[in-house]
Scaffold this active site. Structure first.
Site, mmCIF file in Angstrom:
data_model
loop_
_atom_site.group_PDB
_atom_site.id
_atom_site.type_symbol
_atom_site.label_atom_id
_atom_site.label_comp_id
_atom_site.label_asym_id
_atom_site.label_seq_id
_atom_site.Cartn_x
_atom_site.Cartn_y
_atom_site.Cartn_z
ATOM 1 N N GLU A 72 -59.966 20.274 -32.129
ATOM 2 C CA GLU A 72 -58.611 19.737 -31.962
ATOM 3 C C GLU A 72 -57.914 20.270 -30.716
ATOM 4 O OE1 GLU A 72 -59.551 19.591 -36.396
ATOM 5 O OE2 GLU A 72 -59.711 21.111 -34.809
ATOM 6 N N PHE B 219 -54.417 22.502 -50.861
ATOM 7 C CA PHE B 219 -55.568 22.644 -49.968
ATOM 8 C C PHE B 219 -55.235 22.073 -48.584
ATOM 9 C CE2 PHE B 219 -59.588 20.815 -48.250
ATOM 10 C CZ PHE B 219 -60.247 22.013 -48.005
ATOM 11 N N GLN B 220 -55.472 22.876 -47.564
ATOM 12 C CA GLN B 220 -55.227 22.540 -46.161
ATOM 13 C C GLN B 220 -53.770 22.177 -45.883
ATOM 14 O OE1 GLN B 220 -58.276 19.751 -44.746
ATOM 15 N NE2 GLN B 220 -59.585 21.487 -44.224
ATOM 16 N N LYS C 112 -49.784 12.316 -46.509
ATOM 17 C CA LYS C 112 -50.880 11.403 -46.830
ATOM 18 C C LYS C 112 -50.412 10.231 -47.685
ATOM 19 C CE LYS C 112 -55.674 11.351 -48.440
ATOM 20 N NZ LYS C 112 -56.827 12.174 -48.919
ATOM 21 N N MET D 288 -59.728 37.676 -13.259
ATOM 22 C CA MET D 288 -58.399 38.182 -12.931
ATOM 23 C C MET D 288 -58.117 39.497 -13.646
ATOM 24 S SD MET D 288 -55.832 37.660 -10.971
ATOM 25 C CE MET D 288 -55.605 35.936 -10.514
#
Length: 629
Positions: free
Chosen positions: A97, A159-160, A209, A525
């Site tokens: 993602e 969940f999630q 959802k 760096m």
């Protein structure tokens, strides 16, 4: 969590904003009296029709004029992925993602359009936090759409489930939670309006959802209403006249140009103003390409790794004409010692930036797309009435600095290639029509220094956040947005290993970017700072990828595993041939492992915590010049 109301604290503050536009084109003024006119896209009229919320998401994106989106499906966003199959949208399936977010950023940076990324709830959404924060820091127009658990279980640690609205509220222009499917068209239209107008930035739309799975009535265009959000385009005429007077009176003016000029697509207007005033121009890291490097008025990039001429021009100036810049610490050094003799004209779309770090003598709020031509007209009138200023002595001083302290490098003593030479040749062999996307670190600074930028939207990097892993996915998005241009991802061996899985995305989706890994076998760096400030104690910076190491990973084999062309270059005499070979391949991504010296450093440099007057051109070497009274 918000229930989709636009009345966030940021919006209630009534901050005026300007408008966006398309690169190379002129942006029209958005009406603030007819809410429907604020809806981006072709504004087709769609009669009311019943459909699922998920179908409304896809249809809204189509009506908003979206062509390309980047995403990865999961449980709570799955209802929306089903109607995607029959849509006109080109969905690019990423491998992480974070890649979707950076790709959307790269797309937005080169096209001027809103970039769109999509992910599921929980870890899918939190993986977008880094690119959302990156877009917030660099004012990139981005809409991130995430799935959320069903509304009846929100707050139960389902969940999630993650409170992505709460997580992202500090790093977005606004974050929405949608639980009513009827709100979907309006909220998406508002999100695109917010992302693309005023100071551009990211907007999150989190959609439950069950809202995706429920029936709703879709019509277009929606009527949007954002209380307190009233974009301001034009600068105040009194302030413009006062700015013009200061410009005429100044003996040592500087046009301090920031990334806001790129975002406003105001490069042509800037050129007119610069040539009218005859003042030197400096372009910040985020503004590279806003003014042609080849133009005689350009004196370089300011900042920690800026040119001596640009840094000193700001320090010695008596007037800073600041356009779309924010006086960030990488430009100013120690703020109290920055440009101590200068009055400040500060034009910016975001009133919160004006006088935030440096008090403005003449503040001008509005879009620089509108302000610059109005300022040019005021300056022209002032010059006609009172005569043009004589900047001869100022240019003599700056010309001497440019001649005495040009950008350059010393060849490494270890016999390995200099990274500066590699990057310089990439720019010279590709030319100004290419797009150059960098990761973060030494290679980023060398790419900003040694590639010549002649046009806006040719340089893409993570400036404010400094996000490692940015380059490959951002280059992927830039290539989708500019398919006919050569797009280089100039990356470090450390940055590349964070998001190189998007090579699979590029190969499968026929996105033939070219990746130049500047492989110094270290976190370059960080290693440079360890050399300079930690007595060369290299704690945890060796990556074992380069010369005389175990080559883990072997970048050529890795490229081959992803179906890309892998090349390795270890000798100076092979640089041009290797780059030309990469330029000749356009049917798949190319990855070049340029094995360079780990001892090369970025110069000039203003060490952290000191005045810009102490800029060093090499280790322990500070320029000596006679300051004018």
């Amino acid at each position: 969590m918000s229930k989709g109301s636009p009345a966030s604290p940021a919006l209630m503050a009534s901050k005026p904003h300007g408008h966006g536009g398309n690169p190379g084109g002129s942006s029209g003024t958005l009406s603030t009296t007819n809410p429907a006119s604020a809806v981006v896209g072709p504004n087709n009229v769609v009669a009311p029709i019943r459909m699922l919320g998920s179908e409304a998401i896809v249809r809204s994106l189509e009506e908003l004029g979206v062509k390309d989106i980047f995403g990865l499906p999961g449980g709570t966003i799955l209802p929306t992925y089903d109607p995607l199959m029959a849509s006109s949208l080109n969905h690019v399936l990423v491998r992480h993602e974070q890649g979707a977010g950076h790709a959307a950023e790269g797309y937005a940076m080169v096209t001027g359009q809103v970039g769109v990324c999509i992910a599921t709830s929980g870890p899918g959404a939190t993986n977008l936090v880094t690119p959302i924060m990156d877009a917030h820091m660099d004012s990139v127009p981005l809409v991130a759409i995430t799935g959320q658990v069903s509304s009846h279980v929100i707050g139960t640690d389902a969940f999630q489930e993650a409170d992505i609205v709460g997580i992202t509220m500090p790093i977005t222009k606004h974050s929405y939670l949608v639980t009513n499917p009827e709100d979907i068209p309006r909220i998406l239209a508002e999100a695109f309006h917010l992302a693309s107008t005023g100071r551009p930035g990211p907007v999150l739309v989190d959609i439950a959802k069950d809202a995706q799975q429920s029936q709703m009535t879709f019509s277009w265009p929606p009527v949007i209403d954002l209380p307190g959000y009233r974009p301001v385009f034009r600068g105040h005429s009194k302030q413009l006249r006062e700015a013009a007077r200061l410009i005429r009176e100044a003996k040592k003016p500087v046009l301090y140009v920031g990334g806001g000029v790129i975002k406003a697509h105001a490069s042509k207007e800037l050129l007119v103003l610069a040539e009218l005033t005859g003042a030197p121009v400096v372009t910040t890291l985020m503004a590279r390409g806003a003014f042609p490097d080849s133009h005689p008025l350009h004196v370089g990039m300011p900042g920690m790794h800026g040119t001596v001429s640009a840094v000193t021009a700001l320090q010695q100036s008596d007037l800073l004409i600041t356009l779309g810049a924010r006086f960030d610490d990488r430009v100013t050094g120690v703020l109290s010692s920055f440009a101590p003799y200068a009055k400040v004209i500060h034009a910016d779309i975001d009133p919160a930036e004006i006088s935030k770090n440096r008090t403005a003598d003449v503040p001008i709020v509005g879009s620089v797309k509108e302000i610059i031509p109005d300022l040019a007209a005021a300056v022209k009138a002032e010059f006609e009435a009172n005569g043009n200023p004589d900047l001869g002595d100022w240019w003599t001083f700056l010309g001497n600095l440019r001649d005495t302290y040009p950008l350059g490098w010393t060849e490494p003593e270890d016999g390995l290639m200099s990274p500066q030479r590699v990057i310089s040749r990439i720019g010279e062999l590709t030319g100004p029509e290419g797009v150059y996307v960098s990761g973060v670190g030494q290679h980023q600074m060398w790419a900003a220094q040694f590639i010549k930028y002649e046009r806006p939207h040719s340089w893409v990097n993570s400036g404010g956040a400094g996000t490692m892993g940015y380059s490959v996915p951002a280059a992927m998005g830039a290539k989708v947005g500019n398919p006919d241009r050569v797009v280089w991802a100039i990356d470090g061996d450390g940055c590349f290993q964070m998001t190189n899985q998007e090579l699979a995305t590029c190969r499968i989706n026929n996105i033939p970017i070219k990746v130049a890994i500047i492989n110094n076998s270290s976190l370059g760096m960080v290693r440079q700072w360890q050399t300079l400030f930690y007595e060369s104690r290299y704690s945890n910076t060796d990556l074992n990828t380069g010369h005389d190491t175990i080559h883990i990973p072997d970048f050529v084999k890795l490229a081959d595993a992803y179906g890309c062309v892998g090349l390795r270059c270890e000798r100076v005499e092979d640089i041009d041939a290797t780059i030309e070979a990469a330029l000749a391949i356009n049917d798949r991504p190319v990855v070049i492992d340029f094995v360079v010296s780990p001892d090369s450093m970025v110069w000039p440099m203003v060490p952290s915590g000191v005045s810009n007057d102490q800029i060093q051109v090499a280790r322990n070497m500070t320029p000596v010049w006679e300051e004018e009274d």
